[in-house]
Design an enzyme around this catalytic site. Structure first.
Site, PDB file in Angstrom:
ATOM      1  N   TYR A   8      35.949  38.247  41.617  1.00 22.79           N
ATOM      2  CA  TYR A   8      35.868  37.961  42.916  1.00 22.79           C
ATOM      3  C   TYR A   8      36.708  36.877  43.656  1.00 22.79           C
ATOM      4  O   TYR A   8      37.109  37.197  44.728  1.00 22.79           O
ATOM      5  CB  TYR A   8      34.529  37.746  43.473  1.00 22.79           C
ATOM      6  CG  TYR A   8      33.473  39.127  43.145  1.00 22.79           C
ATOM      7  CD1 TYR A   8      32.829  39.237  41.933  1.00 22.79           C
ATOM      8  CD2 TYR A   8      33.047  39.853  44.346  1.00 22.79           C
ATOM      9  CE1 TYR A   8      32.144  40.380  41.877  1.00 22.79           C
ATOM     10  CE2 TYR A   8      32.302  40.900  44.007  1.00 22.79           C
ATOM     11  CZ  TYR A   8      31.555  41.109  42.847  1.00 22.79           C
ATOM     12  OH  TYR A   8      30.922  42.368  42.700  1.00 22.79           O
ATOM     13  N   ASN A  54      34.382  41.239  35.826  1.00 25.64           N
ATOM     14  CA  ASN A  54      33.876  41.155  37.177  1.00 25.64           C
ATOM     15  C   ASN A  54      34.714  39.908  37.892  1.00 25.64           C
ATOM     16  O   ASN A  54      34.595  38.957  37.350  1.00 25.64           O
ATOM     17  CB  ASN A  54      32.413  40.911  37.373  1.00 25.64           C
ATOM     18  CG  ASN A  54      31.583  42.212  37.059  1.00 25.64           C
ATOM     19  OD1 ASN A  54      32.229  43.186  36.823  1.00 25.64           O
ATOM     20  ND2 ASN A  54      30.290  42.178  37.106  1.00 25.64           N
ATOM     21  N   ASN A  90      25.837  43.076  32.002  1.00 21.44           N
ATOM     22  CA  ASN A  90      26.433  42.795  33.101  1.00 21.44           C
ATOM     23  C   ASN A  90      26.490  41.146  33.312  1.00 21.44           C
ATOM     24  O   ASN A  90      25.221  40.714  33.568  1.00 21.44           O
ATOM     25  CB  ASN A  90      26.010  43.578  34.388  1.00 21.44           C
ATOM     26  CG  ASN A  90      26.811  43.021  35.525  1.00 21.44           C
ATOM     27  OD1 ASN A  90      27.884  43.136  35.637  1.00 21.44           O
ATOM     28  ND2 ASN A  90      26.229  42.410  36.440  1.00 21.44           N
ATOM     29  N   GLU A  91      27.598  40.635  33.298  1.00 24.48           N
ATOM     30  CA  GLU A  91      27.522  39.223  33.679  1.00 24.48           C
ATOM     31  C   GLU A  91      26.406  38.123  33.141  1.00 24.48           C
ATOM     32  O   GLU A  91      25.740  37.752  33.669  1.00 24.48           O
ATOM     33  CB  GLU A  91      27.364  38.915  35.162  1.00 24.48           C
ATOM     34  CG  GLU A  91      28.579  39.562  36.040  1.00 24.48           C
ATOM     35  CD  GLU A  91      28.405  39.200  37.287  1.00 24.48           C
ATOM     36  OE1 GLU A  91      27.516  38.682  37.925  1.00 24.48           O
ATOM     37  OE2 GLU A  91      29.482  39.440  38.001  1.00 24.48           O
ATOM     38  N   GLN A 142      19.376  47.207  42.368  1.00 28.96           N
ATOM     39  CA  GLN A 142      19.970  47.095  43.932  1.00 28.96           C
ATOM     40  C   GLN A 142      19.846  48.364  44.775  1.00 28.96           C
ATOM     41  O   GLN A 142      20.026  48.128  45.788  1.00 28.96           O
ATOM     42  CB  GLN A 142      21.460  46.569  43.577  1.00 28.96           C
ATOM     43  CG  GLN A 142      21.353  44.929  43.225  1.00 28.96           C
ATOM     44  CD  GLN A 142      23.082  44.516  42.870  1.00 28.96           C
ATOM     45  OE1 GLN A 142      23.407  44.804  41.904  1.00 28.96           O
ATOM     46  NE2 GLN A 142      23.333  43.658  44.021  1.00 28.96           N
ATOM     47  N   GLU A 161      33.945  45.138  38.657  1.00 25.11           N
ATOM     48  CA  GLU A 161      33.665  44.767  39.826  1.00 25.11           C
ATOM     49  C   GLU A 161      34.528  44.083  40.554  1.00 25.11           C
ATOM     50  O   GLU A 161      35.324  43.059  40.027  1.00 25.11           O
ATOM     51  CB  GLU A 161      32.244  43.986  39.837  1.00 25.11           C
ATOM     52  CG  GLU A 161      30.938  44.709  39.709  1.00 25.11           C
ATOM     53  CD  GLU A 161      29.772  43.961  39.644  1.00 25.11           C
ATOM     54  OE1 GLU A 161      29.674  42.956  40.741  1.00 25.11           O
ATOM     55  OE2 GLU A 161      29.003  44.050  39.199  1.00 25.11           O
ATOM     56  N   ARG A 201      30.390  53.635  37.939  1.00 28.51           N
ATOM     57  CA  ARG A 201      29.681  52.707  36.885  1.00 28.51           C
ATOM     58  C   ARG A 201      28.529  52.301  37.787  1.00 28.51           C
ATOM     59  O   ARG A 201      28.376  51.831  38.914  1.00 28.51           O
ATOM     60  CB  ARG A 201      30.585  51.190  36.876  1.00 28.51           C
ATOM     61  CG  ARG A 201      29.812  50.260  36.396  1.00 28.51           C
ATOM     62  CD  ARG A 201      30.438  48.858  36.101  1.00 28.51           C
ATOM     63  NE  ARG A 201      29.766  48.167  35.427  1.00 28.51           N
ATOM     64  CZ  ARG A 201      29.385  46.662  36.012  1.00 28.51           C
ATOM     65  NH1 ARG A 201      29.761  46.295  37.191  1.00 28.51           N
ATOM     66  NH2 ARG A 201      28.626  45.886  34.982  1.00 28.51           N
ATOM     67  N   HIS A 254      21.671  45.285  33.707  1.00 31.52           N
ATOM     68  CA  HIS A 254      22.197  44.738  34.806  1.00 31.52           C
ATOM     69  C   HIS A 254      20.902  43.777  35.614  1.00 31.52           C
ATOM     70  O   HIS A 254      20.611  44.216  36.672  1.00 31.52           O
ATOM     71  CB  HIS A 254      22.958  45.541  35.944  1.00 31.52           C
ATOM     72  CG  HIS A 254      23.767  44.845  37.107  1.00 31.52           C
ATOM     73  ND1 HIS A 254      25.094  45.381  37.235  1.00 31.52           N
ATOM     74  CD2 HIS A 254      23.512  43.654  37.808  1.00 31.52           C
ATOM     75  CE1 HIS A 254      25.565  44.577  38.133  1.00 31.52           C
ATOM     76  NE2 HIS A 254      24.707  43.800  38.515  1.00 31.52           N
TER      77      HIS A 254
HETATM   78  C1  GBH Z   1      28.124  40.485  41.032  1.00 28.72           C
HETATM   79  O1  GBH Z   1      28.033  38.992  40.671  1.00 28.72           O
HETATM   80  C2  GBH Z   1      26.985  41.166  40.643  1.00 28.72           C
HETATM   81  O2  GBH Z   1      27.245  41.735  39.268  1.00 28.72           O
HETATM   82  C3  GBH Z   1      26.515  42.135  41.525  1.00 28.72           C
HETATM   83  O3  GBH Z   1      25.346  42.667  41.374  1.00 28.72           O
HETATM   84  C4  GBH Z   1      26.310  41.593  42.858  1.00 28.72           C
HETATM   85  O4  GBH Z   1      25.914  42.565  43.776  1.00 28.72           O
HETATM   86  C5  GBH Z   1      27.782  41.391  43.272  1.00 28.72           C
HETATM   87  O5  GBH Z   1      28.388  40.351  42.487  1.00 28.72           O
HETATM   88  C6  GBH Z   1      28.044  40.632  44.811  1.00 28.72           C
HETATM   89  O6  GBH Z   1      27.372  39.263  44.592  1.00 28.72           O
HETATM   90  O7  GBH Z   1      24.903  31.667  46.333  1.00 28.72           O
HETATM   91  O8  GBH Z   1      25.966  29.891  44.905  1.00 28.72           O
HETATM   92  O9  GBH Z   1      23.913  31.107  44.253  1.00 28.72           O
HETATM   93  C7  GBH Z   1      29.239  38.020  41.114  1.00 28.72           C
HETATM   94  C8  GBH Z   1      28.911  36.715  40.922  1.00 28.72           C
HETATM   95  C9  GBH Z   1      27.486  34.872  40.701  1.00 28.72           C
HETATM   96  C10 GBH Z   1      28.330  35.919  42.828  1.00 28.72           C
HETATM   97  C11 GBH Z   1      26.470  34.184  41.351  1.00 28.72           C
HETATM   98  C12 GBH Z   1      27.222  35.379  43.497  1.00 28.72           C
HETATM   99  C13 GBH Z   1      25.927  33.665  43.617  1.00 28.72           C
HETATM  100  C14 GBH Z   1      26.398  31.901  43.989  1.00 28.72           C
HETATM  101  N1  GBH Z   1      28.050  36.244  41.536  1.00 28.72           N
HETATM  102  N2  GBH Z   1      26.877  34.047  42.814  1.00 28.72           N
HETATM  103  S1  GBH Z   1      25.083  31.108  44.901  1.00 28.72           S
END
Ligand code: GBH
Length: 491
Positions: free
Chosen positions: A318, A316, A173-174, A26, A386, A84, A129
């Site tokens: 959100y 992580n 990661n994830e 990224q 995150e 990180r 990642h």
């Molecule tokens: C993180 O994932 C990642 O680790 C990171 O790389 C990323 O930049 C950051 O979030 C912000 O997005 O649009 O319906 O396909 C967070 C979990 C799961 C969030 C997949 C976005 C896509 C949903 N992510 N999701 S969809």
């Protein structure tokens, strides 16, 4: 009011690690610098650019490959305790396999790490990642039974090269985004789309690979290097829409699928995949005519090998989603992961929206997720690895909605600390704007704005950077604080 005043007086402990997070593909760019090998994101963005919203790629991204000193300067401006970041596997091992180590790749990370150490910033390193070497993907990637072996070989090279200075390791990661999005659907590379099959095979291999690397580190590196090794799982909060028994079971099934597949084998007493979900998948598989469950099992030896194989739980986090057993049920392909889970999701209209359709600011989200993990898994050490908020590319530097999100999130983290959660640190996503996977550069998560039109990829602090700096410095969330200017200094 008085509740507000008491909250304002709450402090983060002095040894709490405040940081920011990024990931190699990224931010780095330098996609073919020196002898770097191709990875699955190079491949998908070059060969299939229309899957990316703005048809962009990470060829240059924020050009950290050439700007790493500026990145560390930003860390110093913010007063970070920790940073990180992730390593690009194919930058270190151009072939994926460990027959050849790239001198240039190792030198880049040595420089980056040394620059952090020079200024007292603790590096927290993610081994993976999402940017798998393409040559390993050609062999099946995470669903090849040899994957755990390749991954251990890579990790040993990394520990040997960087373990004298890096003491915090995160294996993956994830996993959910790797296995569900990458192997069960088409929403991440490698777009395998093996619905109802790929996610479970990948999950088992990934968990085994994690455990191999954990044991390799504990046996052969930790005794001399003295660090810790854990895994980062996306644990958003999935609560029941009503407190009916069926909604509660629906929420539990959803948690088991979304993150339990990866957490349960490592953190639970019994080991293995989550109970209710594996029973459900086994039953459906037989009904669908498969000779056995689509979800593989762990042998007793494998369970014992994986159980407890971690020093901490990287989270992580959100947002929250409410789960219903009866409402908002959708039609899903059969077989598929969401057909297996079979629950409906619901997000209240009045939760504030970000620039990403999937992300809304949700009340008590961190508190709910972390107290759940504490109760379920006997109080593991937790780092939030995150947490962050997106704005649109033209939203500029005054990001009051991001500030509101971070303050609420950190209040929720303080609530979790008050509730006895063993929370040791918090990494904001992200230090700077970067390539947001399938959203390209159309969503921005940075505390620093990056000008992607400018060859120098100039970074400029947003208002939220000043607010985060103030919180790190004082260990207190002051809701009245306003930066007096938008000029950054190193204090
Ligand atoms: C993180 O994932 C990642 O680790 C990171 O790389 C990323 O930049 C950051 O979030 C912000 O997005 O649009 O319906 O396909 C967070 C979990 C799961 C969030 C997949 C976005 C896509 C949903 N992510 N999701 S969809």
């Amino acid at each position: 009011c008085s509740a507000r005043t008491t909250k304002q007086e709450r402090r983060f402990p002095d040894d709490f690690l405040f940081g920011t997070a990024t990931a190699s593909y990224q931010i780095e760019g330098g996609w073919n610098a020196d002898d770097k090998g191709e990875n699955i994101w190079d491949r998908i963005t070059h060969n299939n650019p229309t899957v990316i919203k703005d048809q962009s790629n990470g060829d240059i991204a924020a050009d950290t490959y050439n700007n790493y000193k500026r990145d560390v300067e930003m860390m110093r401006e913010l007063g970070l305790d920790a940073y990180r970041f992730s390593l690009s596997w194919s930058r270190i091992l151009p072939n994926g396999l460990a027959n050849k180590v790239s001198e240039a790749g190792v030198a880049f990370y040595n420089n980056y790490i040394d620059e952090m150490i020079k200024y007292g910033i603790t590096p927290m390193v993610t081994l993976y990642h999402w940017d798998l070497p393409q040559k390993l993907q050609d062999l099946g990637g995470f669903v090849n039974p040899l994957f755990p072996e390749w991954y251990e070989d890579y990790a040993r090279v990394v520990f040997e090269q960087f373990g004298d200075r890096v003491k915090h390791w995160i294996t993956f990661n994830e996993p959910r985004e790797i296995c569900y999005q990458g192997y069960d659907t088409t929403t991440k590379a490698p777009q395998l789309n093996a619905t109802g099959i790929g996610v479970y095979i990948c999950a088992k291999n990934l968990v085994m690979a994690h455990a191999r690397v954990y044991h390799a580190y504990k046996n052969d590196f930790a005794p001399s290097q003295g660090g810790v090794c854990g895994i980062t799982i996306s644990v958003n909060w999935f609560g029941p829409k009503t407190d009916s028994e069926e909604d509660q079971l629906a929420a539990e099934l959803t948690r088991q699928g979304e993150w339990g597949l990866y957490a349960e084998p490592i953190f639970s007493e019994d080991g293995g995949f989550p109970k209710e979900l594996s029973e459900k998948v086994a039953q459906k598989s037989i009904e669908q005519g498969y000779p056995r469950s689509r979800m593989p099992e762990f042998t007793d030896d494998e369970k014992a090998f994986v159980k407890g194989a971690t020093d901490f739980f990287g989270v992580n986090h959100y947002k929250s989603v409410l789960i219903s057993a009866t409402e908002n049920l959708k039609e899903h392909v059969v077989p598929s992961f969401y057909d297996d889970i079979g629950t409906g999701t619901y997000v209240p209209d009045d939760w504030p929206a970000s620039a990403s359709t999937w992300l809304k600011q949700s009340p008590d989200s961190i508190l709910n997720a972390l107290t759940h993990l504490k109760d379920k898994y006997n109080s593991p050490v937790i780092y939030i690895t995150e947490n962050g908020w997106s704005t649109s590319p033209d939203a500029g530097l005054v990001d009051d909605d991001r500030i509101r999100y971070y303050r609420a999130a950190l209040e929720s983290a303080l609530d979790a600390l008050d509730a006895g959660v063993n929370l040791k640190g918090y990494m904001a996503w992200s230090l700077m704007d970067n390539f947001e996977w399938f959203a390209g550069y159309t969503e921005r998560f940075g505390l620093y704005q990056v000008d992607f039109e400018d060859p120098a990829r100039t970074r400029t602090p947003r208002k939220s950077a000043f607010v985060y700096k103030q919180i790190i410095n004082t260990r207190v969330i002051d809701h009245e604080y306003e930066p007096s200017s938008m000029t950054m200094t190193i204090d």
